[in-house]
Design a protein around this motif. Sequence first.
Motif, PDB file in Angstrom:
ATOM      1  N   THR A 241      43.445  33.652  55.122  1.00 17.14           N
ATOM      2  CA  THR A 241      42.527  32.995  55.937  1.00 17.14           C
ATOM      3  C   THR A 241      41.333  33.849  56.140  1.00 17.14           C
ATOM      4  OG1 THR A 241      44.623  32.294  57.270  1.00 17.14           O
ATOM      5  CG2 THR A 241      42.321  32.369  58.400  1.00 17.14           C
ATOM      6  N   TRP A 242      41.112  34.986  56.229  1.00 14.23           N
ATOM      7  CA  TRP A 242      39.873  35.588  55.969  1.00 14.23           C
ATOM      8  C   TRP A 242      39.037  35.428  54.645  1.00 14.23           C
ATOM      9  CZ3 TRP A 242      36.992  38.981  52.961  1.00 14.23           C
ATOM     10  CH2 TRP A 242      35.891  39.611  53.349  1.00 14.23           C
ATOM     11  N   TRP A 243      39.528  35.391  53.373  1.00 17.78           N
ATOM     12  CA  TRP A 243      38.988  34.745  52.174  1.00 17.78           C
ATOM     13  C   TRP A 243      38.497  33.410  52.569  1.00 17.78           C
ATOM     14  CZ3 TRP A 243      37.102  37.976  48.857  1.00 17.78           C
ATOM     15  CH2 TRP A 243      37.655  39.381  48.799  1.00 17.78           C
ATOM     16  N   ARG A 244      39.376  32.633  52.913  1.00 17.05           N
ATOM     17  CA  ARG A 244      39.148  30.958  53.212  1.00 17.05           C
ATOM     18  C   ARG A 244      38.100  30.735  53.953  1.00 17.05           C
ATOM     19  NH1 ARG A 244      43.043  28.575  56.475  1.00 17.05           N
ATOM     20  NH2 ARG A 244      41.492  28.579  57.869  1.00 17.05           N
ATOM     21  N   GLU A 245      37.992  31.503  54.967  1.00 19.65           N
ATOM     22  CA  GLU A 245      37.090  31.411  56.164  1.00 19.65           C
ATOM     23  C   GLU A 245      35.550  31.863  55.622  1.00 19.65           C
ATOM     24  OE1 GLU A 245      38.617  33.023  59.774  1.00 19.65           O
ATOM     25  OE2 GLU A 245      39.320  31.100  60.350  1.00 19.65           O
ATOM     26  N   ALA A 246      35.722  32.831  54.768  1.00 16.49           N
ATOM     27  CA  ALA A 246      34.457  33.430  54.285  1.00 16.49           C
ATOM     28  C   ALA A 246      33.829  32.306  53.299  1.00 16.49           C
ATOM     29  CB  ALA A 246      34.948  34.852  53.442  1.00 16.49           C
ATOM     30  N   MET A 247      34.523  31.580  52.689  1.00 19.26           N
ATOM     31  CA  MET A 247      33.806  30.632  51.986  1.00 19.26           C
ATOM     32  C   MET A 247      33.515  29.544  52.781  1.00 19.26           C
ATOM     33  SD  MET A 247      34.147  32.003  48.820  1.00 19.26           S
ATOM     34  CE  MET A 247      34.145  33.512  49.537  1.00 19.26           C
TER      35      MET A 247
ATOM     36  N   ALA B 269      26.922  35.751  53.689  1.00 23.24           N
ATOM     37  CA  ALA B 269      28.091  35.984  53.083  1.00 23.24           C
ATOM     38  C   ALA B 269      28.557  37.377  53.654  1.00 23.24           C
ATOM     39  CB  ALA B 269      28.029  36.279  51.529  1.00 23.24           C
ATOM     40  N   ARG B 270      30.060  37.530  53.883  1.00 21.13           N
ATOM     41  CA  ARG B 270      30.351  38.467  54.592  1.00 21.13           C
ATOM     42  C   ARG B 270      30.331  39.709  53.559  1.00 21.13           C
ATOM     43  NH1 ARG B 270      36.436  36.517  57.239  1.00 21.13           N
ATOM     44  NH2 ARG B 270      35.460  34.783  58.328  1.00 21.13           N
ATOM     45  N   LYS B 271      30.348  40.877  54.012  1.00 20.96           N
ATOM     46  CA  LYS B 271      29.809  42.037  53.410  1.00 20.96           C
ATOM     47  C   LYS B 271      31.143  42.646  52.495  1.00 20.96           C
ATOM     48  CE  LYS B 271      25.605  42.474  54.407  1.00 20.96           C
ATOM     49  NZ  LYS B 271      24.702  41.984  53.555  1.00 20.96           N
ATOM     50  N   HIS B 272      31.427  41.826  51.440  1.00 28.05           N
ATOM     51  CA  HIS B 272      32.519  42.192  50.442  1.00 28.05           C
ATOM     52  C   HIS B 272      31.831  42.057  49.184  1.00 28.05           C
ATOM     53  CE1 HIS B 272      36.067  42.351  48.241  1.00 28.05           C
ATOM     54  NE2 HIS B 272      36.851  42.998  49.184  1.00 28.05           N
ATOM     55  N   PRO B 273      32.114  42.903  48.212  1.00 28.09           N
ATOM     56  CA  PRO B 273      31.352  42.673  46.810  1.00 28.09           C
ATOM     57  C   PRO B 273      31.860  41.285  45.964  1.00 28.09           C
ATOM     58  CG  PRO B 273      32.257  44.938  47.019  1.00 28.09           C
ATOM     59  CD  PRO B 273      32.585  44.163  48.083  1.00 28.09           C
TER      60      PRO B 273
ATOM     61  N   VAL C  30      33.033  38.523  47.439  1.00 24.36           N
ATOM     62  CA  VAL C  30      32.530  37.570  48.519  1.00 24.36           C
ATOM     63  C   VAL C  30      31.015  37.106  48.146  1.00 24.36           C
ATOM     64  CG1 VAL C  30      31.919  36.567  50.729  1.00 24.36           C
ATOM     65  CG2 VAL C  30      34.053  37.920  50.463  1.00 24.36           C
ATOM     66  N   GLU C  31      30.286  38.157  48.046  1.00 27.14           N
ATOM     67  CA  GLU C  31      28.729  38.221  47.745  1.00 27.14           C
ATOM     68  C   GLU C  31      28.420  37.728  46.270  1.00 27.14           C
ATOM     69  OE1 GLU C  31      27.135  41.776  50.617  1.00 27.14           O
ATOM     70  OE2 GLU C  31      28.275  42.422  49.025  1.00 27.14           O
ATOM     71  N   ALA C  32      29.346  38.338  45.423  1.00 26.67           N
ATOM     72  CA  ALA C  32      29.130  37.910  43.936  1.00 26.67           C
ATOM     73  C   ALA C  32      29.430  36.463  43.659  1.00 26.67           C
ATOM     74  CB  ALA C  32      29.931  38.673  43.148  1.00 26.67           C
ATOM     75  N   VAL C  33      30.614  35.865  44.157  1.00 29.95           N
ATOM     76  CA  VAL C  33      31.113  34.592  43.919  1.00 29.95           C
ATOM     77  C   VAL C  33      29.954  33.443  44.829  1.00 29.95           C
ATOM     78  CG1 VAL C  33      33.485  34.673  43.242  1.00 29.95           C
ATOM     79  CG2 VAL C  33      32.750  34.424  45.665  1.00 29.95           C
TER      80      VAL C  33
ATOM     81  N   LEU D 106      36.694  27.268  45.832  1.00 28.82           N
ATOM     82  CA  LEU D 106      37.184  28.909  46.115  1.00 28.82           C
ATOM     83  C   LEU D 106      37.845  28.739  47.308  1.00 28.82           C
ATOM     84  CD1 LEU D 106      33.795  30.726  45.449  1.00 28.82           C
ATOM     85  CD2 LEU D 106      35.640  30.445  43.719  1.00 28.82           C
ATOM     86  N   ALA D 107      37.561  28.212  48.555  1.00 20.06           N
ATOM     87  CA  ALA D 107      38.550  28.065  49.576  1.00 20.06           C
ATOM     88  C   ALA D 107      40.020  27.449  49.533  1.00 20.06           C
ATOM     89  CB  ALA D 107      37.788  27.335  50.844  1.00 20.06           C
TER      90      ALA D 107
END
Length: 251
Positions: free
Chosen positions: A76-82, A91-95, A97-100, A110-111
């Motif tokens: 859910t963290w990844w889905r919500e990040a998108m 974008a959330r501070k994760h390499p 997440v920021e790159a895509v 992506l979600a």
Amino acid sequence: MTTLKTTLDIAHRNDAPDTDLDALVRRVDPDRWLASRFIADPKARADVIALYAFNYELARVASGVSNALMGEIRLTWWREAMEEIAAGQPARKHPSVEAVAAAGYPLSALAEMAEARMADLEAAPFETEAQVLAYVDATAGAVMMLAAWRLDPKTDLHAVQEAARAYGLAGLWRLKRAGVQRLPADWTQADVRRRVETARKKARAALKVLPLAAFPAAAPAALARAQTGGRELSPLETQVRLTWAVASGRI
């Protein structure tokens, strides 16, 4: 008050994400990494690597949690990040997440990739071929289609569907050999190989319309038949097969 998002953000920081995505993908997804070496444009190659790193982050969730609930929270963290990026938030501070996000991939796709990985948290294997193919289309298929789209936005994404199915089915067989059973319990190695070969034959016809620039996205499918054999391919064998595939435009 500590929110769920804050808790998960802390957890992801504690995971010490690898900021060198190329090195990460080379280590954890060597097939796709080797295929990406045939992408001539450095920016496009980096964007495809970002996608592969994102896919790895999703794929590793199930094996990195002690229970399904924690896996659901992480996915859910990844889905919500998108979804946040799509809504105009930073974008959330994760390499990954920021790159895509910077690569410009369709955020809804992506979600959906994150949501599809919820199936990995189920203890029971798939029961039907339809369930297997739906899962493969939503995971390996989504990865291959998005990579092909990034390499040539005019690509007919249906052209890579069967190639992705061949590679995805081979991947599920390799997981079974590693002790993770997702395929139907009554499927034998011969059953998997037959389905992989059927997908490969369909893919070879479909890939004739794939733009040359997009072919590295589909190239890993050239490994599928060999990967459903009795042994793992060596790095050299993998490289030779991928080189031949890209040079010939066939899998």
